[in-house]
Design an enzyme around this catalytic site. Structure first.
Site, PDB file in Angstrom:
ATOM      1  CB  ILE B  11      -1.006  -0.014   1.173  1.00  0.00           C
ATOM      2  CG1 ILE B  11      -2.082   1.063   1.000  1.00  0.00           C
ATOM      3  CG2 ILE B  11      -0.321   0.161   2.517  1.00  0.00           C
ATOM      4  CD1 ILE B  11      -3.088   0.745  -0.059  1.00  0.00           C
ATOM      5  CB  SER B  33      10.504  -0.484   5.867  1.00  0.00           C
ATOM      6  OG  SER B  33       9.967  -1.713   5.428  1.00  0.00           O
ATOM      7  NE  ARG B  34       9.663  -6.408   9.911  1.00  0.00           N
ATOM      8  CZ  ARG B  34       8.808  -7.429   9.971  1.00  0.00           C
ATOM      9  NH1 ARG B  34       9.133  -8.504  10.680  1.00  0.00           N
ATOM     10  NH2 ARG B  34       7.669  -7.412   9.331  1.00  0.00           N
ATOM     11  CE  LYS B  87      -8.935  -0.469   5.141  1.00  0.00           C
ATOM     12  NZ  LYS B  87      -8.759  -1.637   4.183  1.00  0.00           N
ATOM     13  CG  ASP B 165      -7.864  -5.199   4.730  1.00  0.00           C
ATOM     14  OD1 ASP B 165      -7.311  -4.559   5.632  1.00  0.00           O
ATOM     15  OD2 ASP B 165      -7.601  -5.033   3.519  1.00  0.00           O
TER      16      ASP B 165
END
Lengths: 309, 309
Positions: B11, B33-34, B87, B165
């Protein structure tokens, strides 16, 4: 003050009727129920008829199961009556928001009761915890569903909450006595293979100061029934047992019982005060924690439950 | 305004990065971020390090899955940063309440975004419905989970919401365009025997004026993908399709698209306005409806789901 009781089942007969009839403030003026009634009290089977024919009854107390409760509550509010709700206040959070909005718009009192918050030692526990740093809080709520919910099939149906029906009592105490709000981080819901709602649940919570907070609810308890909350703090260990009836600090009995005698007399006393000063009391935190456990919880299927088995 | 993006997954890459880089108001100043990163942008693996070393970045936008999001959001708020949430805004309602309280206490902006509310025709649909009497509203949200959520195992884990979702996108539109609030009265959740979250759901709602409101969510859709809301009113029939991108009244294209182009550019535009004027936007109604469907819904076990099957 005149009150009508809607839903004459076990909780009404065991708790509401004696609390009302023994109170100097209240008069049980009517009942609404498909089957139940109370000796010497006018019995209706339809709420609409009562609202129309008994305009002097200003307060409606609802003891129905949560799923059908919304329609009755909204009907009473729309007829200009103050409303008192057994716990949990509804089957969904959104319907409670709708009732709150309707009561507010009409200037009526809506009281979402949590009877376990009125247990003898809850105020003392709250006062004791107020200035302590919490390290660990453990909720253990283990009872025999056959003993406490005989024949109540609705507790196993969607919306009936299963073991969260007693568990929400524990959560109503925890949210009352802790100075900080908690939220669910993980949950396991044990659901009998022939049922829709859990017979047991284990829940982990986030505490803003990092305390280890957890709850175990179980409806399969033989022998001693356990309704306990243990709080380990920097100032000692509090144990609230008997569902809030007894309190110990470091193993010693402690605390003063709240005024009046009994959870339901205190609820009706509070309702009387709310109606007189105006305003509502709708704390949805216990219900939010249950909804969150349902949303976030892992479901494990366990052995079938048969009431006579 | 400088923003850091936390969680560089699908996303973020598909929507957030282009919306930010194409906006005259925003600069993508860092990522956390990993594994993921964005070319030419400083990449962190630890949010704490970013908050400490880049004090000029005042806005943190979180695109992580809902379960780990709370800890990051609270950490950012406690470091005095404004926060924007993908969201749904969290894994639980209670954690969102905690974030709201923290943002309010610190005078920071918290924006719980609902990207589908920013679809082209949502404002036009809301305006059209404002003076109509609703008779019936039908939500149909049917998509192929393999196409839209490849490799996203978290959607099947507890808290991952499953078909809710995408379904919550529909609910975010419905709660935005209807002038009256609805609540869940019944739900069926179809859960694959090897998963924790539903692959399909049917929900019935109470509407305060008695309209017949229902929703069908399904993740097993082959062929045409359907994201439609049909509203039958006393003044004609509105059809919102393409997830809010197209609108018809009685079969004729209608309505003017909202300003700007695209859902995410509108979200970042709104965030910019919120930060500048101060204040938060946290509307938890879509999430409450989902939590209520989980609490009240009947669960049916359906065929196992295998992504490669």
């Amino acid at each position: 003050m005149k009150v009508a009781l809607v839903g004459i089942g076990k909780i009404a007969v065991d708790q509401h009727v004696p609390a009302i009839t023994n109170s100097p403030d209240w008069e049980l003026a009517a009942t609404v129920s498909r089957h139940g009634s109370v000796d010497g009290v006018e019995a209706f089977t339809d709420l609409g008829e009562l609202l129309e024919t008994r305009p002097e009854i200003r307060v409606i107390s609802l003891c129905l199961p949560p799923v059908p409760r919304f329609a009755y509550a909204m009907q009473a509010l729309q007829a200009g009556r103050h409303v008192m709700l057994e716990k949990p206040p509804g089957a969904t959070l959104a319907e409670c928001h709708a009732l709150e909005a309707a009561a507010k718009a009409a200037g009526l009192t809506l009281y979402a009761t949590w009877h376990s918050r009125e247990a003898d030692m809850v105020p003392a526990a709250k006062a004791w915890l107020a200035d302590k740093v919490l390290k660990k809080l453990t909720v253990t709520w283990k009872e025999d569903v056959r003993r406490w919910h005989p024949g109540q099939d609705w507790i196993w149906e969607p919306g009936g909450l299963g073991v969260f029906d007693p568990g929400i009592n524990a959560l109503s105490i925890v949210t009352e006595i802790l100075p900080h709000d908690i939220h669910v981080t993980d949950a396991v819901l044990e659901v009998p293979e022939n049922r829709q709602t859990p017979i047991a649940a284990q829940i982990g919570f986030h505490h803003p100061q990092g305390a280890d907070v957890s709850a175990t609810f179980d409806w399969r308890q033989d022998g001693d029934q356990i309704w306990e909350i243990e709080a380990i703090t920097d100032g000692g260990t509090l144990r609230l047992s008997g569902g809030g009836a007894q309190m110990e600090i470091d193993g010693q009995p402690s605390g003063e019982a709240a005024a009046l005698d009994g959870e339901y007399p205190r609820l009706y006393d509070r309702m009387s005060a709310l109606v007189q000063k105006g305003g509502s009391d709708v704390d949805l935190r216990p219900m939010t924690l249950v909804a969150d456990a349902y949303t976030l919880g892992r479901r494990d299927t366990v052995a079938a439950f048969h009431e006579d088995g």
